[in-house]
Write an enzyme that holds these catalytic residues in place. Structure first.
Site, PDB file in Angstrom:
ATOM      1  NE  ARG A  56      -6.885 -17.646  64.135  1.00 47.42           N
ATOM      2  CZ  ARG A  56      -5.943 -18.337  63.492  1.00 47.42           C
ATOM      3  NH1 ARG A  56      -6.286 -19.193  62.535  1.00 47.42           N
ATOM      4  NH2 ARG A  56      -4.683 -18.187  63.816  1.00 47.42           N
TER       5      ARG A  56
ATOM      6  CE  LYS B 202      -1.639 -15.309  66.368  1.00 47.26           C
ATOM      7  NZ  LYS B 202      -1.810 -15.086  64.899  1.00 47.26           N
TER       8      LYS B 202
ATOM      9  CG  HIS C 285       0.168 -19.925  67.090  1.00 51.93           C
ATOM     10  ND1 HIS C 285       0.581 -19.938  65.781  1.00 51.93           N
ATOM     11  CD2 HIS C 285       0.722 -21.023  67.678  1.00 51.93           C
ATOM     12  CE1 HIS C 285       1.359 -20.992  65.588  1.00 51.93           C
ATOM     13  NE2 HIS C 285       1.464 -21.662  66.729  1.00 51.93           N
TER      14      HIS C 285
ATOM     15  CG  PHE D  28       2.231 -12.443  56.326  1.00 49.09           C
ATOM     16  CD1 PHE D  28       2.514 -13.195  57.458  1.00 49.09           C
ATOM     17  CD2 PHE D  28       1.835 -13.113  55.172  1.00 49.09           C
ATOM     18  CE1 PHE D  28       2.420 -14.576  57.450  1.00 49.09           C
ATOM     19  CE2 PHE D  28       1.729 -14.501  55.153  1.00 49.09           C
ATOM     20  CZ  PHE D  28       2.036 -15.235  56.305  1.00 49.09           C
TER      21      PHE D  28
ATOM     22  CG  ASN E  59      -5.219 -14.530  63.512  1.00 49.93           C
ATOM     23  OD1 ASN E  59      -4.443 -14.390  64.453  1.00 49.93           O
ATOM     24  ND2 ASN E  59      -4.910 -15.226  62.438  1.00 49.93           N
TER      25      ASN E  59
HETATM   26  N1  UDP Z   1      -0.907 -13.578  58.665  1.00 47.31           N
HETATM   27  C1  UDP Z   1      -1.004 -12.274  58.216  1.00 47.31           C
HETATM   28  N2  UDP Z   1      -1.284 -12.052  56.894  1.00 47.31           N
HETATM   29  C2  UDP Z   1      -1.512 -13.061  56.013  1.00 47.31           C
HETATM   30  C3  UDP Z   1      -1.422 -14.383  56.472  1.00 47.31           C
HETATM   31  C4  UDP Z   1      -1.118 -14.610  57.815  1.00 47.31           C
HETATM   32  O1  UDP Z   1      -0.816 -11.338  58.979  1.00 47.31           O
HETATM   33  O2  UDP Z   1      -1.773 -12.791  54.836  1.00 47.31           O
HETATM   34  C5  UDP Z   1      -0.585 -13.823  60.073  1.00 47.31           C
HETATM   35  C6  UDP Z   1      -1.803 -14.297  60.860  1.00 47.31           C
HETATM   36  O3  UDP Z   1      -1.789 -13.636  62.114  1.00 47.31           O
HETATM   37  C7  UDP Z   1      -1.560 -15.774  61.033  1.00 47.31           C
HETATM   38  C8  UDP Z   1      -0.032 -15.849  61.084  1.00 47.31           C
HETATM   39  O4  UDP Z   1       0.392 -14.850  60.175  1.00 47.31           O
HETATM   40  O5  UDP Z   1      -2.182 -16.270  62.201  1.00 47.31           O
HETATM   41  C9  UDP Z   1       0.552 -17.165  60.664  1.00 47.31           C
HETATM   42  O6  UDP Z   1       0.034 -17.517  59.382  1.00 47.31           O
HETATM   43  P1  UDP Z   1      -0.493 -18.975  59.104  1.00 47.31           P
HETATM   44  O7  UDP Z   1      -0.712 -19.087  57.642  1.00 47.31           O
HETATM   45  O8  UDP Z   1       0.419 -19.964  59.750  1.00 47.31           O
HETATM   46  O9  UDP Z   1      -1.951 -18.990  59.801  1.00 47.31           O
HETATM   47  P2  UDP Z   1      -2.469 -19.754  61.092  1.00 47.31           P
HETATM   48  O10 UDP Z   1      -1.727 -21.053  61.183  1.00 47.31           O
HETATM   49  O11 UDP Z   1      -2.215 -18.863  62.269  1.00 47.31           O
HETATM   50  O12 UDP Z   1      -3.935 -19.940  60.844  1.00 47.31           O
HETATM   51 MG    MG Z   2       0.308 -21.455  61.164  1.00 43.36          MG
END
Ligand code: UDP
Ligand code: MG
Length: 136
Positions: free
Chosen positions: A105, A12, A118, A60, A115
């Site tokens: 992470r 990212k 992805h 978000f 973070n």
């Molecule tokens: N995210 C955020 N705030 C939150 C939860 C998620 O900004 O409270 C962002 C974070 O960058 C995350 C992305 O949204 O990587 C996608 O969320 P997901 O729950 O799919 O997490 P991931 O699969 O990336 O662990």
């Molecule tokens: Mg995800």
């Protein structure tokens, strides 16, 4: 059953900005992943909205799409046995504060939004996400 899978990984903007892509790629390689394809791109807000459509109802969503389209990203197709879950384990928890020692992470993530990486969360989504970025 153990299967050779493909998964989509994205480095990212926060990690690209800090020149961490070579370090993060070397973590994948050390952990037995092969990088089948990679490209550094910058996506539009509309493309980010399409990519993260599953999150459209989340509070978000708008910030997330602004963020993913804010600077260059490196998209990669990774492969190994159980690549989807292996990559999720190596990435660590969504919030770097909760990520275990030894995860990407934990090492590089700045915050829940910045973070660093992805990774696809299922084999079905891996196919969709790979097709999204690598259509040919
Ligand atoms: N995210 C955020 N705030 C939150 C939860 C998620 O900004 O409270 C962002 C974070 O960058 C995350 C992305 O949204 O990587 C996608 O969320 P997901 O729950 O799919 O997490 P991931 O699969 O990336 O662990
Ligand atoms: Mg995800």
């Amino acid at each position: 059953m153990n299967q050779i899978e493909k998964t989509l990984s994205i480095i990212k903007p926060d990690a690209i900005e800090r020149n961490l892509s070579e370090d993060i790629k070397s973590i994948f390689l050390k952990n037995g992943f092969q990088i089948l394809n990679e490209k550094k791109i910058k996506i539009s807000k509309e493309e980010a909205e399409q990519f993260y459509l599953v999150h459209q109802s989340k509070p978000f969503y708008n910030e997330l799409c602004n963020y993913l389209s804010s600077g260059p990203i490196l998209v990669m197709i990774l492969t190994k046995e159980n690549a989807v879950s292996e990559n999720r384990a190596l990435m660590g928890a969504t919030d770097p504060k909760d990520a275990k020692e030894g995860t990407i992470r934990k090492k590089y993530g700045l915050s829940i939004d910045k973070n660093s990486v992805h990774g696809s969360d299922s084999t079905e989504n891996a196919v969709k996400e790979i097709n999204f970025f690598f259509k040919d």
